[in-house]
Design a protein around this motif. Structure first.
Motif, PDB file in Angstrom:
ATOM      1  N   HIS A  44       0.446  -1.070   0.423  1.00 52.17           N
ATOM      2  CA  HIS A  44       0.124  -0.344  -0.488  1.00 52.17           C
ATOM      3  C   HIS A  44       0.712   1.302  -0.230  1.00 52.17           C
ATOM      4  CE1 HIS A  44      -2.542   2.959   1.450  1.00 52.17           C
ATOM      5  NE2 HIS A  44      -3.506   1.980   2.088  1.00 52.17           N
ATOM      6  N   TYR A  69      -5.782   4.880   4.000  1.00 48.11           N
ATOM      7  CA  TYR A  69      -5.531   2.630   4.171  1.00 48.11           C
ATOM      8  C   TYR A  69      -6.535   2.333   3.571  1.00 48.11           C
ATOM      9  CZ  TYR A  69      -4.811   4.127   9.284  1.00 48.11           C
ATOM     10  OH  TYR A  69      -4.041   4.367  10.126  1.00 48.11           O
ATOM     11  N   GLY A  70      -6.908   0.849   3.012  1.00 45.69           N
ATOM     12  CA  GLY A  70      -6.973   0.196   2.331  1.00 45.69           C
ATOM     13  C   GLY A  70      -8.414  -0.243   3.135  1.00 45.69           C
ATOM     14  N   SER A 112       1.549  -5.214   2.622  1.00 50.35           N
ATOM     15  CA  SER A 112       0.948  -5.975   1.827  1.00 50.35           C
ATOM     16  C   SER A 112       0.208  -7.082   2.645  1.00 50.35           C
ATOM     17  CB  SER A 112       2.433  -6.306   0.804  1.00 50.35           C
ATOM     18  OG  SER A 112       3.208  -6.710   1.747  1.00 50.35           O
ATOM     19  N   CYS A 158      -3.437  -7.389   5.322  1.00 48.28           N
ATOM     20  CA  CYS A 158      -4.581  -7.109   5.497  1.00 48.28           C
ATOM     21  C   CYS A 158      -5.398  -7.327   6.879  1.00 48.28           C
ATOM     22  CB  CYS A 158      -6.178  -6.867   4.813  1.00 48.28           C
ATOM     23  SG  CYS A 158      -7.383  -6.161   4.538  1.00 48.28           S
ATOM     24  N   TYR A 211      -6.949  -1.073  -2.017  1.00 50.31           N
ATOM     25  CA  TYR A 211      -6.379  -0.341  -1.658  1.00 50.31           C
ATOM     26  C   TYR A 211      -5.217   0.680  -2.999  1.00 50.31           C
ATOM     27  CZ  TYR A 211      -2.795  -4.026  -2.384  1.00 50.31           C
ATOM     28  OH  TYR A 211      -1.957  -4.966  -2.498  1.00 50.31           O
ATOM     29  N   THR A 249      -1.591   1.505  -4.319  1.00 46.87           N
ATOM     30  CA  THR A 249       0.324   1.191  -3.710  1.00 46.87           C
ATOM     31  C   THR A 249       0.743   3.027  -4.819  1.00 46.87           C
ATOM     32  OG1 THR A 249       1.707  -0.514  -5.069  1.00 46.87           O
ATOM     33  CG2 THR A 249       0.162   0.364  -6.818  1.00 46.87           C
TER      34      THR A 249
END
Length: 103
Positions: free
Chosen positions: A32, A39-40, A67, A69, A100, A102
């Protein structure tokens, strides 16, 4: 597409460790962005009855720079708390989508 990552998946858990660790989805294809407070998120349209307790509103967060969750649920007090291996019970499954940004 561009710097937006979308991951759709079905996780089927045959057995979970009983060490009480938090549930975390690993192996996301990219980290991310590192922007603070960005935040994702993960949405869960379905979870099986294998989960122990009344786990409602399963969701997840991809923290900046991560990377992975982390998975959360709403407890009986209405607070969002980390889901643990113990919550899965003997088995469980869920369908989810993670979105999310990147770098």
């Amino acid at each position: 597409v561009g710097n937006l990552v979308t991951a759709n998946f079905h996780i089927d858990i045959a057995s979970a460790p009983t060490n009480g660790g938090n549930l975390v989805v690993t192996g996301l294809p990219f980290a991310h962005t590192t922007y603070s407070n960005n935040y994702g998120s993960m949405t869960v349209p379905h979870a099986s009855q294998g989960w122990s307790g009344a786990l409602t509103n399963l969701s997840g967060l991809v923290y900046p720079g991560a990377s992975t969750c982390n998975i959360f649920y709403q407890n009986t007090s209405g607070n969002m708390v980390a889901a643990t291996h113990a919550n899965v019970g003997a088995s469980g499954n869920f369908l989810a989508t993670i979105i999310y940004h990147t770098a």
